[in-house]
Design a protein around this motif. Structure first.
Motif, PDB file in Angstrom:
ATOM      1  N   LEU A  11       0.818  -1.217   0.000  1.00  4.67           N
ATOM      2  CA  LEU A  11       0.000   0.000   0.000  1.00  4.67           C
ATOM      3  C   LEU A  11       0.850   1.264   0.000  1.00  4.67           C
ATOM      4  N   GLN A  16       2.190   2.194  -6.552  1.00  5.98           N
ATOM      5  CA  GLN A  16       0.781   1.801  -6.480  1.00  5.98           C
ATOM      6  C   GLN A  16      -0.155   3.005  -6.586  1.00  5.98           C
ATOM      7  N   TRP A  17       0.388   4.201  -6.467  1.00  4.34           N
ATOM      8  CA  TRP A  17      -0.446   5.403  -6.431  1.00  4.34           C
ATOM      9  C   TRP A  17      -0.318   6.259  -7.682  1.00  4.34           C
ATOM     10  N   ILE A  23      -4.069   2.770  -7.554  1.00 11.03           N
ATOM     11  CA  ILE A  23      -5.091   2.670  -6.510  1.00 11.03           C
ATOM     12  C   ILE A  23      -6.200   3.709  -6.687  1.00 11.03           C
ATOM     13  N   LEU A 172     -11.393  -2.473  -6.961  1.00  7.73           N
ATOM     14  CA  LEU A 172     -10.413  -2.956  -5.978  1.00  7.73           C
ATOM     15  C   LEU A 172     -10.255  -4.470  -6.005  1.00  7.73           C
ATOM     16  N   LEU A 194      -8.198  -2.058   1.383  1.00 13.20           N
ATOM     17  CA  LEU A 194      -8.846  -0.911   0.737  1.00 13.20           C
ATOM     18  C   LEU A 194     -10.353  -1.104   0.651  1.00 13.20           C
TER      19      LEU A 194
END
Length: 225
Positions: A11, A16-17, A23, A172, A194
């Motif tokens: 995370l 991942q962002w 995400i 997700l 999430l």
């Protein structure tokens, strides 16, 4: 390293962002699947619950059907719908809406049907028409249960919308299914976390909405029941 630790590492990784399928993009996709399905369920279940609660007709049949409806395996229904509908938007919309209808329908019906008969008599004595009685007396009094049904339906849909990834869509659930396929348990744990956080956020939003639109007197009566 535990699954929770792996999930946290996944995370907090910057990749991942950002980028394709990150995400934020999958959260938006998840909200789209959940919101569209929930809206369809509301448009079907709320008017039906109000009508049945007001007239009392077909109540036993509807309650039994709604309870049986809940036992339908969502994943199997998604797979079947995907094949029959050729992986169109309806392949995820119908199963998720089906899942959300029972709690909304049952709670709306029980809220309207449970309005004090003396209150109904008083509204008729004041010269209210049938529909004025429904929307100015019965629905406002039924708001606590109606809101409970909406909250339950919304959380259920958000928690179950992960199945959209089962037929190759986003959301997700994409992290969960992809992680399982590659034995990346950090991705599985992170995706699951999430989903949980999103469901908790939806619950908090409905709690705030309930405080905003349901009078304090009705909230206290609902707690007494």
């Amino acid at each position: 390293m535990s699954a929770l630790t792996q999930g946290w590492v996944w995370l907090t990784a910057s990749q991942q962002w950002r980028g394709q399928g990150d995400i934020p993009a999958q959260i938006l996709a998840h909200l789209y699947y959940s919101g569209a399905s929930f809206l369809v369920a509301v448009l079907i279940a709320v008017p039906s619950g109000i009508l049945i609660g007001h007239t009392g007709r077909g109540a036993l049949l509807v309650i039994n059907l709604a309870n049986a409806w809940r036992s339908i395996p969502t994943l199997g229904l998604v797979a079947l719908a995907a094949i029959e509908l050729r992986f169109s938007a309806l392949a995820w919309l119908i199963p998720l809406a089906v899942l959300a209808i029972p709690p909304i329908l049952v709670n709306t019906y029980e809220g309207v049907a449970g309005v004090d008969p003396e209150l109904k008599d008083a509204s008729r004595g004041m010269g209210m028409t049938r529909w004025q009685q429904v929307f100015q007396v019965e629905v406002p009094v039924a708001l606590p249960l109606l809101m409970l049904g909406l909250r339950t339906g919304a959380i259920t849909v958000v928690a179950t919308a992960t199945v959209a990834a089962y037929i190759g869509l986003g959301g997700l659930g994409r992290f969960i299914f992809d992680g399982l396929a590659t034995n990346n348990y950090g991705e599985v744990a992170g995706g699951g976390a999430l989903v949980v956080l999103l469901a908790l956020a939806v619950q908090a939003a409905f709690v705030g909405l309930r405080r905003l639109i349901v009078p304090a007197g009705l909230r206290s009566q609902a707690r007494v029941r």
